[in-house]
Motif scaffolding. Sequence first.
Motif, PDB file in Angstrom:
ATOM      1  N   GLN A 150       0.848  -1.189   0.000  1.00  0.00           N
ATOM      2  CA  GLN A 150       0.000   0.000   0.000  1.00  0.00           C
ATOM      3  C   GLN A 150       0.887   1.244   0.000  1.00  0.00           C
ATOM      4  OE1 GLN A 150      -2.773  -0.489   3.383  1.00  0.00           O
ATOM      5  NE2 GLN A 150      -4.410  -0.479   1.860  1.00  0.00           N
ATOM      6  N   THR A 151       0.323   2.343  -0.483  1.00  0.00           N
ATOM      7  CA  THR A 151       1.059   3.610  -0.496  1.00  0.00           C
ATOM      8  C   THR A 151       0.592   4.475   0.675  1.00  0.00           C
ATOM      9  OG1 THR A 151      -0.567   4.545  -2.026  1.00  0.00           O
ATOM     10  CG2 THR A 151       1.439   3.592  -2.977  1.00  0.00           C
ATOM     11  N   ILE A 152       1.553   5.089   1.342  1.00  0.00           N
ATOM     12  CA  ILE A 152       1.245   5.981   2.467  1.00  0.00           C
ATOM     13  C   ILE A 152       2.078   7.243   2.330  1.00  0.00           C
ATOM     14  CG2 ILE A 152       2.918   4.739   3.918  1.00  0.00           C
ATOM     15  CD1 ILE A 152       1.258   5.533   6.366  1.00  0.00           C
ATOM     16  N   ILE A 153       1.457   8.386   2.512  1.00  0.00           N
ATOM     17  CA  ILE A 153       2.180   9.658   2.533  1.00  0.00           C
ATOM     18  C   ILE A 153       2.090  10.217   3.945  1.00  0.00           C
ATOM     19  CG2 ILE A 153       0.169  11.009   1.706  1.00  0.00           C
ATOM     20  CD1 ILE A 153       2.323  12.754   0.197  1.00  0.00           C
ATOM     21  N   ILE A 154       3.239  10.566   4.497  1.00  0.00           N
ATOM     22  CA  ILE A 154       3.328  11.005   5.891  1.00  0.00           C
ATOM     23  C   ILE A 154       3.687  12.486   5.918  1.00  0.00           C
ATOM     24  CG2 ILE A 154       4.505  10.659   8.094  1.00  0.00           C
ATOM     25  CD1 ILE A 154       4.983   7.734   7.191  1.00  0.00           C
ATOM     26  N   TYR A 155       2.744  13.304   6.383  1.00  0.00           N
ATOM     27  CA  TYR A 155       2.899  14.760   6.430  1.00  0.00           C
ATOM     28  C   TYR A 155       3.437  15.145   7.807  1.00  0.00           C
ATOM     29  CZ  TYR A 155       1.578  19.678   5.578  1.00  0.00           C
ATOM     30  OH  TYR A 155       1.582  21.033   5.393  1.00  0.00           O
ATOM     31  N   GLY A 156       4.582  15.833   7.823  1.00  0.00           N
ATOM     32  CA  GLY A 156       5.261  16.094   9.088  1.00  0.00           C
ATOM     33  C   GLY A 156       6.145  14.915   9.441  1.00  0.00           C
ATOM     34  N   ALA A 157       6.852  14.386   8.431  1.00  0.00           N
ATOM     35  CA  ALA A 157       7.553  13.103   8.569  1.00  0.00           C
ATOM     36  C   ALA A 157       8.793  13.167   9.457  1.00  0.00           C
ATOM     37  CB  ALA A 157       7.935  12.582   7.188  1.00  0.00           C
ATOM     38  N   SER A 158       9.305  14.364   9.741  1.00  0.00           N
ATOM     39  CA  SER A 158      10.493  14.459  10.602  1.00  0.00           C
ATOM     40  C   SER A 158      10.132  14.639  12.070  1.00  0.00           C
ATOM     41  CB  SER A 158      11.380  15.621  10.143  1.00  0.00           C
ATOM     42  OG  SER A 158      10.671  16.848  10.200  1.00  0.00           O
ATOM     43  N   SER A 159       8.846  14.660  12.385  1.00  0.00           N
ATOM     44  CA  SER A 159       8.399  14.792  13.778  1.00  0.00           C
ATOM     45  C   SER A 159       8.600  13.492  14.548  1.00  0.00           C
ATOM     46  CB  SER A 159       6.916  15.167  13.810  1.00  0.00           C
ATOM     47  OG  SER A 159       6.134  14.104  13.266  1.00  0.00           O
ATOM     48  N   SER A 160       8.310  13.524  15.812  1.00  0.00           N
ATOM     49  CA  SER A 160       8.406  12.320  16.644  1.00  0.00           C
ATOM     50  C   SER A 160       7.515  11.203  16.103  1.00  0.00           C
ATOM     51  CB  SER A 160       8.015  12.653  18.090  1.00  0.00           C
ATOM     52  OG  SER A 160       7.952  11.496  18.881  1.00  0.00           O
ATOM     53  N   VAL A 161       6.247  11.539  15.845  1.00  0.00           N
ATOM     54  CA  VAL A 161       5.321  10.551  15.296  1.00  0.00           C
ATOM     55  C   VAL A 161       5.723  10.188  13.872  1.00  0.00           C
ATOM     56  CG1 VAL A 161       2.923  10.086  14.648  1.00  0.00           C
ATOM     57  CG2 VAL A 161       3.421  11.327  16.764  1.00  0.00           C
ATOM     58  N   GLY A 162       6.131  11.182  13.084  1.00  0.00           N
ATOM     59  CA  GLY A 162       6.480  10.946  11.690  1.00  0.00           C
ATOM     60  C   GLY A 162       7.661  10.021  11.510  1.00  0.00           C
ATOM     61  N   THR A 163       8.735  10.244  12.261  1.00  0.00           N
ATOM     62  CA  THR A 163       9.911   9.379  12.132  1.00  0.00           C
ATOM     63  C   THR A 163       9.577   7.946  12.531  1.00  0.00           C
ATOM     64  OG1 THR A 163      10.653  10.103  14.340  1.00  0.00           O
ATOM     65  CG2 THR A 163      11.624  11.222  12.429  1.00  0.00           C
ATOM     66  N   SER A 164       8.669   7.801  13.477  1.00  0.00           N
ATOM     67  CA  SER A 164       8.226   6.460  13.875  1.00  0.00           C
ATOM     68  C   SER A 164       7.336   5.839  12.805  1.00  0.00           C
ATOM     69  CB  SER A 164       7.458   6.530  15.205  1.00  0.00           C
ATOM     70  OG  SER A 164       8.258   7.037  16.238  1.00  0.00           O
ATOM     71  N   ALA A 165       6.422   6.646  12.262  1.00  0.00           N
ATOM     72  CA  ALA A 165       5.475   6.140  11.262  1.00  0.00           C
ATOM     73  C   ALA A 165       6.192   5.656  10.004  1.00  0.00           C
ATOM     74  CB  ALA A 165       4.453   7.213  10.918  1.00  0.00           C
ATOM     75  N   ILE A 166       7.231   6.370   9.572  1.00  0.00           N
ATOM     76  CA  ILE A 166       7.995   5.935   8.399  1.00  0.00           C
ATOM     77  C   ILE A 166       8.501   4.511   8.607  1.00  0.00           C
ATOM     78  CG2 ILE A 166      10.130   6.269   7.088  1.00  0.00           C
ATOM     79  CD1 ILE A 166       9.879   9.278   7.718  1.00  0.00           C
ATOM     80  N   GLN A 167       9.134   4.280   9.747  1.00  0.00           N
ATOM     81  CA  GLN A 167       9.754   2.987  10.009  1.00  0.00           C
ATOM     82  C   GLN A 167       8.719   1.875  10.192  1.00  0.00           C
ATOM     83  OE1 GLN A 167      13.446   3.379  12.662  1.00  0.00           O
ATOM     84  NE2 GLN A 167      12.343   5.280  13.116  1.00  0.00           N
ATOM     85  N   LEU A 168       7.630   2.193  10.865  1.00  0.00           N
ATOM     86  CA  LEU A 168       6.608   1.175  11.112  1.00  0.00           C
ATOM     87  C   LEU A 168       5.835   0.837   9.843  1.00  0.00           C
ATOM     88  CD1 LEU A 168       5.436   2.503  14.573  1.00  0.00           C
ATOM     89  CD2 LEU A 168       6.646   0.343  14.147  1.00  0.00           C
ATOM     90  N   ALA A 169       5.551   1.849   9.016  1.00  0.00           N
ATOM     91  CA  ALA A 169       4.890   1.578   7.740  1.00  0.00           C
ATOM     92  C   ALA A 169       5.774   0.683   6.873  1.00  0.00           C
ATOM     93  CB  ALA A 169       4.575   2.883   7.022  1.00  0.00           C
ATOM     94  N   ASN A 170       7.082   0.940   6.878  1.00  0.00           N
ATOM     95  CA  ASN A 170       8.025   0.079   6.166  1.00  0.00           C
ATOM     96  C   ASN A 170       8.006  -1.337   6.716  1.00  0.00           C
ATOM     97  OD1 ASN A 170       9.643   0.980   3.948  1.00  0.00           O
ATOM     98  ND2 ASN A 170      10.435   2.598   5.271  1.00  0.00           N
TER      99      ASN A 170
END
Length: 319
Positions: A150-170
């Motif tokens: 699936q494709t996911i776009i993360i807005y605010g990707a360098s934030s605390s939640v964003g940096t976590s979301a990138i890795q978990l989505a991967n």
Amino acid sequence: MKVITCRNYGASEELQLEDWEIPTPKENEIRIKNYKTSVNSGDWRIRKPDPEIARLYFGLTKPRQPVLGISVSGVVDAVGKNVTKFKVGDRVFGSSGMKMGAYAEFVCIPESAVITILPKEISFSEGAALPFGSLTALDFIQKCKIKENQTIIIYGASSSVGTSAIQLANYFGANVTAVCSKGNFKLVESLGAKSVMDYEEFHSESHKKNYDIVFECVGKSTIKSNLKVLAKGGVLVLVAALFKEMFQAGLLSLTKGIKIKFGPIAETIENLELLTKLTKEGKFKVVIDRSYPLEKMAEAHNYVEAGHKKGNVVIDILD
């Protein structure tokens, strides 16, 4: 012991260093000698309060709990007589939840709280930074029922939640696009973002691509702008939605059938243990922007509130 109190709502100057008696744990509590804590967006919002409706929960005229902070990371130094899960000397970390109280050298927490053993491979600083952003990201990603490819776009990707979301989505097999400022492109790419764009490009007319999941971490884009890039049947996540956005999102869900996830997260010990395992195995990186001593808590709040931090801000309480 030293604590930082917030006895009145307002600016960061309300945060004051005080000396308190070291607390005694109740029968079902452990006392943690708290080496590190962290400052997150929830902390400064409670302090102000922002939004004002938060007073209904945290105290009408002043904070009901004068010691803020939810992230604990330290060593168990006393246990109540009914405690069976932990023993004196255990390295532990986790969240005190809405009880807060983590801006202190010692914290008493029920052993049933979202607290677990901190492996030797994870530092106290990493333990303090893990609970807020990563637990939030994991809970929302689970709510999306994310699937491989699936494709996911993360807005605010360098934030605390964003940096976590990138890795978990991967981790769950998704293809990640990160939206952040140009200066943070290398950081988000190093965490697993397959493509990156800045905020101007995200909002431009040339941005025509649609995504299965639009994951808004920082509350700085409108629901309308996010829906423009959401694929049919996709899921919009509003991590930082305030009451107005929640009302709008709820209305859209009811009238248009759009899947929108928002609201408080469910902190669970199972999710904390999964994050612990991934971090211990080197599959998840805790991003720490900078650290401040306990006495500089007001300065740390100002930095986090400015909205430009990368990942997490840690507070050094004890050496």
